[in-house]
Design an enzyme around this catalytic site. Structure first.
Site, PDB file in Angstrom:
ATOM      1  N   SER A 244      46.464  25.768  53.454  1.00 17.69           N
ATOM      2  CA  SER A 244      46.083  24.961  52.300  1.00 17.69           C
ATOM      3  C   SER A 244      44.699  24.374  52.560  1.00 17.69           C
ATOM      4  CB  SER A 244      47.092  23.842  52.071  1.00 17.69           C
ATOM      5  OG  SER A 244      46.904  22.841  53.055  1.00 17.69           O
ATOM      6  N   LYS A 245      44.235  23.628  51.579  1.00 17.63           N
ATOM      7  CA  LYS A 245      42.885  23.058  51.675  1.00 17.63           C
ATOM      8  C   LYS A 245      42.689  22.234  52.948  1.00 17.63           C
ATOM      9  CE  LYS A 245      41.283  22.996  46.956  1.00 17.63           C
ATOM     10  NZ  LYS A 245      42.472  22.878  46.074  1.00 17.63           N
ATOM     11  N   ARG A 246      43.775  21.613  53.397  1.00 18.78           N
ATOM     12  CA  ARG A 246      43.685  20.825  54.629  1.00 18.78           C
ATOM     13  C   ARG A 246      43.104  21.635  55.787  1.00 18.78           C
ATOM     14  NH1 ARG A 246      48.249  20.276  57.135  1.00 18.78           N
ATOM     15  NH2 ARG A 246      49.423  21.573  55.704  1.00 18.78           N
TER      16      ARG A 246
END
Ligand code: GLU
Length: 483
Positions: A244-246
């Site tokens: 994910s963006k994390r």
């Protein structure tokens, strides 16, 4: 074989989507099949034309070409409705006039009363409206949803990745296929479109597994042949959680901007969830086309490791000739804000710099960063390196640099003679060559590491090298303070 990639244009092309596109494409190209695109733009609020462009641009950059004109899902709205009405006519679907709040109240009550199974609740509520009344209300224009009448039994398929999959139909609620506003739901539109496009193999992320039984039921009810399904394993971040963006950059175009080569990206994506069955890692696009098969797609999620991507990219960069590397490096440099004082290197110096930096670079972005001291001024000296190779013995080092400057002022400007004269100097001073080269490297580049010192000299040229040495002598003297 007719395969497709069906992105929703709600953002850029991310690595997960690119991997799905690639696997479909590899299979199509390896089997003389067709690879189609369908833009799933029915979500009017989130779909944007610029996202369509970004996704197509990402595919083009990767060299994933498609057959036929891309299909836009929103263009099929009439057919989606017609298909829903057909199911209604056949009794495979029913009209649902129950307002959402009423349905929710009934569901909460059923759950509170200890009824675990609420998958047929909407059907029970709809049955309270007699058929004739339903006809009349529909004819009068009252909005209703169309729900699929899930049959009894179970739904199974042989997944190309996961093998036999079975879902009890009792677990599947009578899902909506057409909303009250006449728009189709995802599962319904996808089946209508895939059937219309005569897609034979549906290969997509395993986040869609729970949609597949619903879609199979729709195919059967519509009387279409059911395609083969394969669900690709999740892509994980280095911490083992779904990517994910994390985890940082996910947009394919951000890697393009970083100066990653599309060949490297394709190779890297192919190994996200697929293995050739050997430990080979570097495979060209054509090799991948020949070797890719679904039975080697892994069931378990695979980790997206940027370090591996950059390692691969370094390998692919190494295969490019100097000319090509230089063209791309120039392009990357041109895309960056140039320092106030930018130097024009001669073609010869630029070529030498490219050759010297290539083995140390894993992307063009990194290469451009490493090129900074040659195409612009040295703006600072690495503090740790300065402590180590200058300030332990400032007087001595300044003396060495003065001697170097004197040598360079007269030496023939050519790699071998430069080497001879600087090694000769180290010998005369009774020092190891490193004791001369390290302080010199710092003076010339501001950095503790660089390509070979003679390359650095040749890239910078005599005048600039001598000037930098003089500046370093000043810097060392002012740091040491008045003697
Ligand atoms: N539009 C869906 C998605 O982006 C893909 C649907 C499908 O492949 O069936 O997840």
């Amino acid at each position: 074989m007719r395969l497709r990639f069906a992105p929703s244009p709600t953002g850029y092309l991310h690595v997960g989507g690119a991997r799905t596109a690639l696997f479909n494409w590899l299979l199509a190209r390896g089997n003389g099949g067709a690879f189609l695109l369908r833009i799933e733009d029915t979500d009017r609020n989130r779909s944007r034309p610029e996202h369509v462009e970004a996704i197509l641009g990402g595919l083009r950059w990767l060299g994933i070409d498609w057959d036929e004109e891309p299909v836009f899902q929103a263009d099929g709205l009439e057919r989606h409705r017609a298909d829903a009405l057909l199911l209604l006519e056949r009794g495979s679907a029913y009209r649902d006039f129950t307002p959402q709040e009423e349905f929710e109240r009934a569901r909460d009550a059923a759950v509170a009363a200890g009824s675990g199974a609420v998958t047929r609740l909407s059907r029970e509520l709809a049955a309270r409206v007699p058929a004739a009344e339903a006809e009349r209300r529909a004819a009068a224009g009252e909005p209703f949803a169309v729900r699929f009448r899930v049959p009894d039994g179970s739904t199974t398929w042989r997944d190309m990745v996961h093998g036999e999959k079975r879902f009890a139909n009792s677990e599947i609620e009578d899902f909506v296929i057409l909303r009250g506003d006449g728009t189709p739901t995802y599962n319904h539109a996808v089946v209508s479109d895939d059937a219309h496009m005569t897609v034979s193999h549906v290969i997509r992320g395993d986040d869609h597994i729970s949609n597949t039984p619903k879609q199979i039921l729709l195919y059967e009810a519509l009387g279409h042949e059911v395609p083969a399904f394969g669900h690709l394993p999740m892509i994980l971040g280095p911490d083992g959680k779904r990517l994910s963006k994390r985890h940082g950059a996910q947009a394919v175009n951000s890697y393009e901007e970083e100066g990653v080569l599309p060949e490297a990206m394709v190779n890297f994506l192919a190994l996200l969830g697929w293995s050739p069955g050997t430990d080979e890692e570097l495979m060209s696009r054509n090799e991948l086309v020949v070797r890719f098969t679904m039975d080697r797609v892994l069931k378990k999620g695979s980790v997206f490791d940027p370090a591996k991507l950059y390692w691969m990219n370094g390998k692919y960069m190494g295969r490019l000739g100097t000319r090509e590397l230089a063209v791309r490096l120039r392009r990357t440099l041109a895309s960056r804000p140039s320092p106030a004082e930018a130097y024009e290197l001669s073609d010869d110096a630029f070529r030498r710099m490219t050759e010297a930096l290539a083995p140390r670079s894993r992307s063009f972005s990194e290469m451009a960063t490493l090129a900074a001291p040659y195409v612009g001024p040295v703006t600072s000296y690495d503090a740790k390196a300065a402590r180590k190779s200058w300030y332990r013995n400032p007087g001595g080092v300044a003396e060495v640099l003065k001697r170097v400057r004197a040598e360079l002022a007269v030496a023939e400007w050519e790699s071998e003679t430069l080497e001879q004269s600087l090694r000769g100097l180290a010998g005369d001073l009774g020092m190891g060559a490193g004791k001369v080269f390290q302080p010199l490297r710092l003076a010339l580049t501001g950095l503790p590491a660089s390509p070979g010192i003679f390359d650095v000299l040749l890239i910078l040229g005599r005048e600039r090298s001598v000037r930098r040495i003089e500046r370093a002598i000043h810097a060392i003297a002012s740091h040491a303070g008045p003697a």
